[in-house]
Design an enzyme around this catalytic site. Sequence first.
Site, PDB file in Angstrom:
ATOM      1  N   HIS A   1       0.840  -1.207   0.000  1.00  0.00           N
ATOM      2  CA  HIS A   1       0.000   0.000   0.000  1.00  0.00           C
ATOM      3  C   HIS A   1       0.874   1.256   0.000  1.00  0.00           C
ATOM      4  CE1 HIS A   1      -2.885  -2.740   2.427  1.00  0.00           C
ATOM      5  NE2 HIS A   1      -3.462  -2.565   1.257  1.00  0.00           N
TER       6      HIS A   1
ATOM      7  N   LYS B   1     -17.620  -6.344   7.562  1.00  0.00           N
ATOM      8  CA  LYS B   1     -16.364  -7.090   7.697  1.00  0.00           C
ATOM      9  C   LYS B   1     -15.992  -7.109   9.176  1.00  0.00           C
ATOM     10  CE  LYS B   1     -14.045  -6.368   3.267  1.00  0.00           C
ATOM     11  NZ  LYS B   1     -12.825  -5.876   2.608  1.00  0.00           N
TER      12      LYS B   1
ATOM     13  N   ARG C   1      -2.277  -6.213  -8.232  1.00  0.00           N
ATOM     14  CA  ARG C   1      -1.164  -7.140  -7.993  1.00  0.00           C
ATOM     15  C   ARG C   1      -1.084  -8.204  -9.064  1.00  0.00           C
ATOM     16  NH1 ARG C   1      -2.996  -7.785  -1.955  1.00  0.00           N
ATOM     17  NH2 ARG C   1      -4.869  -7.406  -3.140  1.00  0.00           N
TER      18      ARG C   1
ATOM     19  N   SER D   1      -2.615  -7.806   3.064  1.00  0.00           N
ATOM     20  CA  SER D   1      -2.876  -7.660   4.504  1.00  0.00           C
ATOM     21  C   SER D   1      -3.288  -9.004   5.095  1.00  0.00           C
ATOM     22  CB  SER D   1      -3.996  -6.640   4.744  1.00  0.00           C
ATOM     23  OG  SER D   1      -3.647  -5.390   4.237  1.00  0.00           O
TER      24      SER D   1
HETATM   25  P1  ADP Z   1      -9.760  -3.876  -0.071  1.00  0.00           P
HETATM   26  O1  ADP Z   1     -10.303  -4.589   1.132  1.00  0.00           O
HETATM   27  O2  ADP Z   1     -10.586  -2.716  -0.526  1.00  0.00           O
HETATM   28  O3  ADP Z   1      -9.314  -4.756  -1.215  1.00  0.00           O
HETATM   29  P2  ADP Z   1      -7.025  -3.510   0.730  1.00  0.00           P
HETATM   30  O4  ADP Z   1      -6.631  -2.723   1.925  1.00  0.00           O
HETATM   31  O5  ADP Z   1      -6.779  -4.980   0.759  1.00  0.00           O
HETATM   32  O6  ADP Z   1      -8.507  -3.123   0.494  1.00  0.00           O
HETATM   33  O7  ADP Z   1      -6.330  -2.907  -0.553  1.00  0.00           O
HETATM   34  C1  ADP Z   1      -6.561  -1.592  -0.990  1.00  0.00           C
HETATM   35  C2  ADP Z   1      -6.006  -1.445  -2.395  1.00  0.00           C
HETATM   36  O8  ADP Z   1      -4.602  -1.663  -2.365  1.00  0.00           O
HETATM   37  C3  ADP Z   1      -6.561  -2.454  -3.404  1.00  0.00           C
HETATM   38  O9  ADP Z   1      -6.668  -1.794  -4.644  1.00  0.00           O
HETATM   39  C4  ADP Z   1      -5.495  -3.519  -3.458  1.00  0.00           C
HETATM   40  O10 ADP Z   1      -5.500  -4.184  -4.709  1.00  0.00           O
HETATM   41  C5  ADP Z   1      -4.248  -2.665  -3.288  1.00  0.00           C
HETATM   42  N1  ADP Z   1      -3.122  -3.443  -2.750  1.00  0.00           N
HETATM   43  C6  ADP Z   1      -3.104  -4.251  -1.677  1.00  0.00           C
HETATM   44  N2  ADP Z   1      -1.887  -4.820  -1.505  1.00  0.00           N
HETATM   45  C7  ADP Z   1      -1.107  -4.358  -2.529  1.00  0.00           C
HETATM   46  C8  ADP Z   1       0.236  -4.609  -2.954  1.00  0.00           C
HETATM   47  N3  ADP Z   1       1.020  -5.471  -2.305  1.00  0.00           N
HETATM   48  N4  ADP Z   1       0.689  -3.963  -4.053  1.00  0.00           N
HETATM   49  C9  ADP Z   1      -0.136  -3.116  -4.710  1.00  0.00           C
HETATM   50  N5  ADP Z   1      -1.407  -2.871  -4.395  1.00  0.00           N
HETATM   51  C10 ADP Z   1      -1.902  -3.467  -3.315  1.00  0.00           C
END
Ligand code: ADP
Length: 161
Positions: free
Chosen positions: A18, A42, A91, A130
């Site tokens: 992120h 959630k 990703r 995450s």
């Molecule tokens: P959500 O629950 O909305 O998917 P996340 O917190 O998991 O939220 O992710 C928010 C955004 O960040 C999403 O667009 C996700 O694809 C992106 N993201 C998460 N991890 C990575 C990573 N390792 N590299 C690039 N983008 C990421």
Amino acid sequence: MNRAIIYPGSFDPVTYGHIDIIKRAAKNYDTVYVSVLDNNKKSPLFTVEERVKMLKDVTKDYDNVVIETFRGLLIDYAREKDVHVVLRGLRALTDFEYELHMAQTNYLISGGWLETVFLSTDLEYSYLSSTTVREIASFHGDVSKFVPECVAESLYKKFGY
Ligand code: ADP
């Protein structure tokens, strides 16, 4: 023109993946709103307040990054802020279908006003989520390669080690 962008997500917790996306967006937009979704459906590991605090800690050196929370529909939040562009990170192919669906839905229900742009992940973080970080921490594993120190400490505290 409002050169601002909204980066919405759960950030439960924020990872280096992120942070990479946030830093790259901050170079190209006047303001980056990192917006934590407060979603009752959630059951997150960290409360919204804890997630906001960690995000503020890890982005404190970026003056044009603002951490906020929102509830409900993303388009309502974006309209309220008068920001027309949403940022998401991609990703792998597994992200693609869901993200495409979300982007098209937001475009449609906003009447073509809310755009989504994607930044592809740095290869170094393409495996990182995450969910993985929470899983490793739940077994008391070392997460220092995936998240900044302050986040790792919060995880260790949460899982009692
Ligand atoms: P959500 O629950 O909305 O998917 P996340 O917190 O998991 O939220 O992710 C928010 C955004 O960040 C999403 O667009 C996700 O694809 C992106 N993201 C998460 N991890 C990575 C990573 N390792 N590299 C690039 N983008 C990421």
